[in-house]
Enzyme design. Sequence first.
Site, PDB file in Angstrom:
ATOM      1  N   ASP A  16      34.526  29.455  46.873  1.00 23.55           N
ATOM      2  CA  ASP A  16      34.746  30.382  45.761  1.00 23.55           C
ATOM      3  C   ASP A  16      33.400  30.884  45.264  1.00 23.55           C
ATOM      4  O   ASP A  16      33.003  30.628  44.136  1.00 23.55           O
ATOM      5  CB  ASP A  16      35.521  29.684  44.639  1.00 23.55           C
ATOM      6  CG  ASP A  16      36.026  30.668  43.589  1.00 23.55           C
ATOM      7  OD1 ASP A  16      36.062  31.871  43.882  1.00 23.55           O
ATOM      8  OD2 ASP A  16      36.366  30.230  42.476  1.00 23.55           O
TER       9      ASP A  16
ATOM     10  N   THR B 184      50.519  36.650  38.047  1.00 22.75           N
ATOM     11  CA  THR B 184      51.212  37.663  37.251  1.00 22.75           C
ATOM     12  C   THR B 184      52.401  38.229  38.017  1.00 22.75           C
ATOM     13  O   THR B 184      53.470  38.456  37.442  1.00 22.75           O
ATOM     14  CB  THR B 184      50.245  38.784  36.852  1.00 22.75           C
ATOM     15  OG1 THR B 184      49.208  38.238  36.028  1.00 22.75           O
ATOM     16  CG2 THR B 184      50.952  39.885  36.080  1.00 22.75           C
TER      17      THR B 184
ATOM     18  N   SER C   7      36.031  40.757  45.992  1.00 26.23           N
ATOM     19  CA  SER C   7      37.489  40.651  46.026  1.00 26.23           C
ATOM     20  C   SER C   7      38.124  41.469  44.907  1.00 26.23           C
ATOM     21  O   SER C   7      39.005  42.304  45.139  1.00 26.23           O
ATOM     22  CB  SER C   7      37.898  39.179  45.905  1.00 26.23           C
ATOM     23  OG  SER C   7      39.281  39.049  45.679  1.00 26.23           O
TER      24      SER C   7
ATOM     25  N   GLY D  98      42.397  30.567  36.423  1.00 23.74           N
ATOM     26  CA  GLY D  98      42.034  29.181  36.166  1.00 23.74           C
ATOM     27  C   GLY D  98      42.636  28.596  34.911  1.00 23.74           C
ATOM     28  O   GLY D  98      42.607  27.378  34.725  1.00 23.74           O
TER      29      GLY D  98
ATOM     30  N   SER E 131      48.369  39.738  41.654  1.00 27.62           N
ATOM     31  CA  SER E 131      48.439  38.814  42.790  1.00 27.62           C
ATOM     32  C   SER E 131      49.546  37.788  42.582  1.00 27.62           C
ATOM     33  O   SER E 131      49.995  37.553  41.461  1.00 27.62           O
ATOM     34  CB  SER E 131      47.104  38.099  42.965  1.00 27.62           C
ATOM     35  OG  SER E 131      46.784  37.362  41.798  1.00 27.62           O
TER      36      SER E 131
ATOM     37  N   SER F 287      47.413  28.328  41.785  1.00 27.11           N
ATOM     38  CA  SER F 287      47.914  28.154  40.421  1.00 27.11           C
ATOM     39  C   SER F 287      49.438  28.067  40.444  1.00 27.11           C
ATOM     40  O   SER F 287      50.065  28.371  41.454  1.00 27.11           O
ATOM     41  CB  SER F 287      47.466  29.328  39.540  1.00 27.11           C
ATOM     42  OG  SER F 287      48.144  30.507  39.925  1.00 27.11           O
TER      43      SER F 287
END
Length: 509
Positions: free
Chosen positions: A269, A216, A277, A181, A207, A212
């Site tokens: 979410d 990474t 998750s 976020g 991921s 976004s």
Amino acid sequence: MSPADTARPQLKIRSVALDTGRENVVVISRRSRALRPEVFSGFSRVELRCNSRTLLATLLITDDDALVGPDEIGLSEPALRRFAEPAGMLATVSPATPPESLEAVRAKIRGETLSDEAIAAVIEDLAHYRYSDMEIAAFLIGSASFMTSGELLALTHAMANAGTQLTWPEPVVVDKHCIGGIPGNRTSMVVVPIVAAHGLTIPKTSSRAITSPAGTADTMEVLARVNVGAEEMKSIVAACNGCVIWGGHVNLSPADDILISVERPLSLDTREQMVASILSKKLAAGSTHLLLDLPVGPTAKLTSGAEAMRLRKLFEFVGDRFGLKVEVITTDGRQPIGHGIGPVLEARDVMAVLGNEPQAPADLREKSLRLAAHLLEYDPKLRGGAGYSRARELLDSGAALKQMQKIIDAQGPSAGRSELGDLAFDVGAASDGVVSAIDCLRLNRLARTAGAPVNKGAGIRLYKKIGDRVDQGEPLYRVFTCDPSEHDLAAAAASANNGYVLDGPNGPH
């Protein structure tokens, strides 16, 4: 083939160029002999058979013979890959028998509590692509209304067991994760080489971005290959003590990737789904100690300390039940971390910090050191309280940079773009003032509008942070794009709302 299959018309398999996401889709002609109007309609669930292989898929019907002819059946790329039968083979299509686990989904929608076995059956079918996106959405919406602690534990366990499960010879295997976020915030790529240089094992699976401008894995892909399989990953970690790779290629908790692909468009979410998750992937990755970063801020995923505390307790509860040591820290989520937003810009920030360059973002450096310090404290040979000084020593001495280069060399060169977009524009302050707030969500959206992460060279370079004084017209940030249409869209979006709040003589504006 069974007698029933022999009686059905056989259709020649054809590959069709359709982007269907993760969903299996097959296409037949409206003039096909296999199309029985009393049985099939558009979006029906069908079963495809060829030799001993079967595939559940969603049916599309076309009037375009150029796409598929009357004697053909077209398979989308995911369907063709999973069916594992080559184009040109003959197959039959029949109405699909719904998975038995769908009864559990209906029970959840009715408000019932599911057994461990029912949840395991849902995840098993989901991980093997037996659910359509609509059926997955039904499960998510039913679970979003309420989930007991027992259901959460069962869901985490089932998801962790549905794919690859890694084991490591070392007794301590550390990892870190941020719930996301916050733009920039590429701390993992600084933390991993620091911790690996110390000698702890940190196999970081990351991921790709979904909502976004950079995950990474997207950012690391600017520097090195991230599509690494499980066995190669083990070799890299054995040689380097760590890695930064895309988790999707290792097949850790594959059901989670499927759930996420449906969750995000629905803006679902829930805290329980987030915990399942994250922890299912860490359990599957063989981690023993996990550090969780929960940013808190007005436009972050968590907007209050109380909200962060509730989530922290949920993570700790599930971690304890599975023998995973979970440490949760809250961090400042009021503004982006680093100078750049977008894969190339964020990768440059990371290498500037590792290289101890004078212009390196101080906030990214400091946050990475604090996170690395927590992980280093898991080393039983390190004196208590010495984590920060050890992390700083490894960074300042160049040991972390050397370790990062070793990891990059082991993972191999990236085929992705490493240059910034060649179209750019500045966004200036509307008036004199002091930056009092930055909307992280809006800057994330703006960077995506500019083309990130699909175009790795797209993004935003920040010039001003909270507390900085600006003059009217002075640049707040620069937007980079790779495409003229994305340039125009981003310019319009920034003009409508630049995401900055300035405090001036007449108050915030």
